[in-house]
Design an enzyme around this catalytic site. Structure first.
Site, short mmCIF file in Angstrom:
data_model
loop_
_atom_site.label_atom_id
_atom_site.label_comp_id
_atom_site.label_asym_id
_atom_site.label_seq_id
_atom_site.Cartn_x
_atom_site.Cartn_y
_atom_site.Cartn_z
N LYS A 36 0.82 -1.23 0.00
CA LYS A 36 0.00 0.00 0.00
C LYS A 36 0.85 1.27 0.00
CE LYS A 36 -0.52 0.17 5.01
NZ LYS A 36 -1.19 -0.50 6.12
N ARG A 134 -7.49 -0.52 17.43
CA ARG A 134 -7.99 -0.32 16.08
C ARG A 134 -8.89 -1.52 15.78
NH1 ARG A 134 -4.14 0.85 10.89
NH2 ARG A 134 -4.55 -1.35 10.52
C1 PLP Z 1 -0.20 -1.22 6.69
C2 PLP Z 1 -0.43 -2.46 7.41
C3 PLP Z 1 0.64 -3.34 7.64
C4 PLP Z 1 2.07 -3.02 7.26
O1 PLP Z 1 2.62 -2.11 8.18
P1 PLP Z 1 4.18 -1.73 8.14
O2 PLP Z 1 4.40 -0.98 9.40
O3 PLP Z 1 4.38 -0.90 6.92
O4 PLP Z 1 4.94 -2.99 8.10
C5 PLP Z 1 0.37 -4.53 8.29
N1 PLP Z 1 -0.88 -4.83 8.69
C6 PLP Z 1 -1.93 -4.01 8.48
C7 PLP Z 1 -3.27 -4.42 8.95
C8 PLP Z 1 -1.74 -2.80 7.84
O5 PLP Z 1 -2.78 -1.99 7.65
#
Ligand code: PLP
Length: 362
Positions: A36, A134
């Site tokens: 993302k 969350r």
């Molecule tokens: C964005 C996201 C991740 C990845 O997070 P990083 O800190 O970039 O590794 C993992 N799990 C969820 C649910 C996310 O939204």
């Protein structure tokens, strides 16, 4: 064209290898690489999909997943939706997503109906909130967790693939042996109570990697979802650099459109800036002020750092950023390019902005 993000695919692959070594070899975890933050950039996705150590490609946006589901599948990888789905996108979820992180039984029922239409069994990961507040069913409400599992198991086209937790997001709660062990415990209770086996216990994001190095990742956690650690080489629990990674696989380049010697203090009554903020100015006397053609619409001023340490970002508005180039003593002129390294927020915005060109070093 400028502004531009130059993406060094070689460095990214190297980061991915380094993180995979820790996660897979030492941590015995499968790897979900998160796309993302680069807006599922085609070249980056291709590299990730072609890397053998990667098991899943994950994103929060269904449009990103739709764009690469074919590439992922061709390379034997599964797709994962990270953000719990909107009911309004459930048709696309059933179509493009192999594993869906989810927490609302009503949405799961809708997904079941869509999966049934496609004649598929949809894997889901039931999210448990271990305190970050969350997504997920709150871990202290065990009855609600068991009730959800019971309802899920009654659905013909849903497969409860496992459970997952997200930490260090809203509440900035750091993953520890304690809270992740409690998640494993919940998974084991589900297995015992319902006589099932959960394939996956997903133990968080880039903030969980440090536990592997410390030997504190609990047994049972067998998956991590990794974005920032791969892209920028960061352990995000304590902001340290992961061994063997580079922070500068992404370089933002912007062009100087004006360079003039002016005072450091604006003249006249100070109101609010373009974003409604009251600015603060420090009097540094006369200053060589470069304006570069990029602004808050394209990037995040607090998440970018000039590669040339003599330069300093003074501020900006939607389409302009002002850089103090005084210490560079005449090394810059109009038309020159200033380079920046990016941190998470800046990378996210630059990669998402259609105004920022993407180029590749392979
Ligand atoms: C964005 C996201 C991740 C990845 O997070 P990083 O800190 O970039 O590794 C993992 N799990 C969820 C649910 C996310 O939204």
């Amino acid at each position: 064209m400028y502004p531009q993000v130059s993406i060094n695919i070689k460095k990214l692959r190297n980061n991915l290898d380094a993180v995979a070594k820790t996660t897979k070899e030492h941590g015995k975890c499968s790897m979900m690489v998160v796309t993302k933050c680069v807006c599922a950039d085609e070249e980056v996705v291709k590299m990730i999909a072609e890397t053998p150590a990667v098991d899943f490609l994950a994103d929060s946006r269904i449009s990103n997943i739709a764009s690469y589901a074919d590439v992922a599948h061709k390379n034997g990888k599964k797709t994962v939706l990270l953000r719990i789905p909107m009911q309004s996108e459930i048709v696309e979820v059933a179509k493009y997503v192999d594993l869906c992180m989810i927490s609302e039984i009503e949405t799961i029922k809708l997904l079941n109906a869509e999966a049934s239409k496609l004649g598929k069994k949809q894997d889901i990961l039931l999210m448990i909130d271990m305190g970050d507040l969350r997504e997920g069913i709150f871990f202290q409400n065990k009855d609600l967790i068991f009730e959800a599992v019971q309802q899920i198991l009654a659905l013909d086209n849903i497969n409860l693939y496992g459970v997952g937790v997200n930490l260090t997001c809203y509440g900035a709660i750091i993953p520890k042996n304690e809270n992740l062990s409690a998640l494993v415990e919940i998974a084991r209770e589900i297995e015992a109570k319902f006589g099932i086996k959960l394939e996956m216990i997903s133990g968080g994001n880039s903030s969980s990697i440090y536990l592997i190095d410390k030997g504190e990742l609990p047994d049972g956690i067998n998956n991590l979802r990794l974005g920032e650690s791969v892209l920028l080489g960061n352990d995000t629990a304590y902001s340290t650099r992961l061994p063997g990674t580079d922070a500068d696989a992404f370089i933002l380049k912007a062009e100087i459109v004006e360079l003039k010697r002016k005072p450091s203090l604006p003249i006249g009554e100070v109101g609010v800036d373009a974003f409604g903020q009251k600015p603060y100015y420090e009097d540094r006397g006369l200053m060589d002020r470069a304006i570069i053609a990029i602004g808050k619409q394209d990037t995040d001023l607090d998440s970018m750092e000039p590669v040339d340490s003599r330069l300093e970002i003074m501020g900006g508005s939607s389409d302009h950023i002002i850089v103090d180039v005084t210490k560079a003593k005449g090394d810059y002129k109009v038309g020159d390019i200033i380079e920046f390294t990016l941190s998470y927020g800046g990378l996210l915005k630059c990669m998402t902005s259609k105004y920022v060109e993407k180029t590749y070093v392979k």
